[in-house]
Motif scaffolding. Structure first.
Motif, PDB file in Angstrom:
ATOM      1  N   HIS A 149       4.769  24.149  49.181  1.00 45.74           N
ATOM      2  CA  HIS A 149       3.833  22.891  50.258  1.00 45.74           C
ATOM      3  C   HIS A 149       5.244  22.441  50.892  1.00 45.74           C
ATOM      4  N   THR A 202       6.834  18.585  50.920  1.00 42.57           N
ATOM      5  CA  THR A 202       6.710  17.784  50.563  1.00 42.57           C
ATOM      6  C   THR A 202       7.127  16.396  50.904  1.00 42.57           C
ATOM      7  N   SER A 239       9.427  24.413  46.742  1.00 43.81           N
ATOM      8  CA  SER A 239       7.709  24.428  46.182  1.00 43.81           C
ATOM      9  C   SER A 239       7.888  24.800  47.972  1.00 43.81           C
ATOM     10  N   LYS A 299      -2.287  21.281  50.534  1.00 45.76           N
ATOM     11  CA  LYS A 299      -1.957  21.016  51.436  1.00 45.76           C
ATOM     12  C   LYS A 299      -0.081  20.345  51.773  1.00 45.76           C
ATOM     13  N   ALA A 300       0.077  19.512  50.736  1.00 48.31           N
ATOM     14  CA  ALA A 300       0.941  19.028  50.841  1.00 48.31           C
ATOM     15  C   ALA A 300       1.589  18.194  49.064  1.00 48.31           C
ATOM     16  N   LEU A 301       2.411  18.090  49.560  1.00 45.22           N
ATOM     17  CA  LEU A 301       3.131  17.772  47.711  1.00 45.22           C
ATOM     18  C   LEU A 301       3.794  16.340  48.044  1.00 45.22           C
ATOM     19  N   ASP A 339      -3.249  25.204  45.536  1.00 39.97           N
ATOM     20  CA  ASP A 339      -4.266  25.202  46.391  1.00 39.97           C
ATOM     21  C   ASP A 339      -4.310  24.186  47.423  1.00 39.97           C
ATOM     22  N   ASN A 370       3.179  23.508  41.923  1.00 40.75           N
ATOM     23  CA  ASN A 370       3.358  24.424  43.457  1.00 40.75           C
ATOM     24  C   ASN A 370       2.524  25.199  43.175  1.00 40.75           C
ATOM     25  N   PRO A 416      -2.626  24.983  57.188  1.00 43.78           N
ATOM     26  CA  PRO A 416      -1.791  24.789  56.427  1.00 43.78           C
ATOM     27  C   PRO A 416      -1.093  25.853  55.843  1.00 43.78           C
ATOM     28  N   LYS A 439      -7.387  17.431  49.974  1.00 42.08           N
ATOM     29  CA  LYS A 439      -6.140  18.625  49.013  1.00 42.08           C
ATOM     30  C   LYS A 439      -4.219  17.896  49.149  1.00 42.08           C
ATOM     31  N   LYS A 494       3.305  26.073  55.851  1.00 40.34           N
ATOM     32  CA  LYS A 494       3.833  27.020  54.472  1.00 40.34           C
ATOM     33  C   LYS A 494       5.098  28.018  55.143  1.00 40.34           C
TER      34      LYS A 494
END
Length: 260
Positions: free
Chosen positions: A97, A99, A95, A47-49, A45, A42, A200, A11, A204
Motif C-alpha cells: 500500500h 504509506t 508494504s 487504499k493507503a496505510l 484490501d 498489508n 488503487p 478503506k 500499488k
C-alpha cells in the motif's frame, strides 16, 4: 493496546502507536505489536496505510529500560532481538500500500527508520530529528539501509557521526521528509484524498515499479520490462476504466465522488 489499527469508510488503514507516557518509545513488545499489525494491514484490501503516533512526540526511538535489559543479554540474544527490529522495518518498507507517515515533536534514533520506510513523510513545524545512537556508544545499524536510501551517503556521514539534532526544515532539505506543515491533520486529509483520487491498483503498481527500476542500468532488459508493465496495465480493467473516464470526461469508478 499500545498499537491500534482503524479502517475508515474510504478503506484507509490508520495505524497509531499510543504510548505518550514513554514518548512513544518502542520495546520488544511494541515492536512485536507493530509487526503483527502492519503484516495484517498489508494483507487488507485498503487504499493507503497511515502511520502516526499519539502525544507530543512522534517517538523517542528505543525504550531506554529495554535497551538496558538488552545490554545484559549475550550476543546471540542481541542478534535475535535486532532481527525483530529489522523485520519491523522490512514489513513497513515492503508494504504494497502507499504509506504516509505523520511526524510531530521529537523523532530520535530508530524512529527515523520508520519515517524512512514510508513512501511519504510529513512533519509538523515543531518536529526535530536525531540519529542519536553514537551518543550511547551504539550505531544506527538496522535502520541504516532505509535512512541512507532517504538522505544519501554524504549526509549520513554527517548525521550518523555527529548525532546532532536537526529541525524539520533541515529534514526536508535532506529528503527525510517531503513537507513541513503547521497542520498535520489537514496534511493527512490532503494526501489521503490524493490517494483516493487515483487508481488503487495503479498506485500499488507504481510503487512496485519504483523498486524495480531504481538504481538499475537503463539497458535492454529494463527497457523491455517497463514496456511490458505499461502494456499490462493499459489492458487491465482499471486501466481501461481510467482511460474511458478521461475521454468521456467523467470521474472513474474508484473516485469517492463517483460512488456517492
Amino acid at each position: 493496546m499500545s498499537v491500534t489499527l482503524n479502517i475508515t469508510k474510504s478503506k484507509v488503514a490508520i495505524l497509531e502507536l499510543s504510548r505518550p507516557e514513554k514518548h512513544n518509545a518502542f520495546n520488544a513488545e511494541i515492536i512485536a505489536e507493530l509487526i503483527k499489525t502492519i503484516e495484517y494491514a498489508n494483507e487488507l484490501d485498503v487504499k493507503a496505510l497511515v502511520l502516526k503516533t499519539h502525544g507530543k512526540h512522534f517517538s523517542a526511538g528505543a525504550d531506554l529500560a529495554w535497551m538496558k535489559s538488552m545490554a545484559n543479554n549475550n550476543y546471540e540474544e542481541n542478534v535475535a532481538d535486532s532481527m525483530e527490529l529489522a523485520k519491523l522495518m522490512n514489513v513497513l518498507a515492503t508494504s504494497p500500500h502507499p504509506t504516509l507517515c505523520l511526524v510531530q515533536g521529537a523523532a530520535f534514533g530508530g524512529a527515523l527508520g520508520l519515517i524512512a520506510c514510508c513512501d511519504i513523510a510529513i512533519a509538523s513545524n515543531d518536529a526535530k530529528f536525531c540519529l542519536s545512537e553514537v551518543k550511547l556508544g551504539l550505531i544506527p545499524a538496522v535502520i541504516s539501509p532505509y535512512v541512507i536510501k532517504a538522505i544519501g551517503e554524504r549526509q549520513a556521514r554527517r548525521y550518523f557521526l555527529t548525532a546532532e539534532v536537526f529541525k524539520a526544515d533541515k529534514a526536508l532539505e535532506l529528503g527525510l521528509i517531503h513537507e513541513v506543515t503547521d497542520n498535520l491533520d489537514a496534511s493527512e486529509t490532503h494526501f489521503i484524498e490524493l490517494f483516493l483520487n487515483n487508481g488503487p491498483k495503479a498506485v500499488k503498481s507504481a510503487k512496485s515499479l519504483i523498486d524495480e527500476v531504481a538504481g538499475k542500468p537503463i539497458e535492454e532488459p529494463l527497457i523491455a520490462h517497463t514496456a511490458k508493465r505499461i502494456a499490462e496495465i493499459r489492458v487491465s480493467e482499471e486501466g481501461q476504466e481510467g482511460l474511458s473516464a478521461f475521454f468521456e470526461k467523467r470521474a472513474p469508478n474508484w473516485q469517492p465522488a463517483a460512488s456517492e
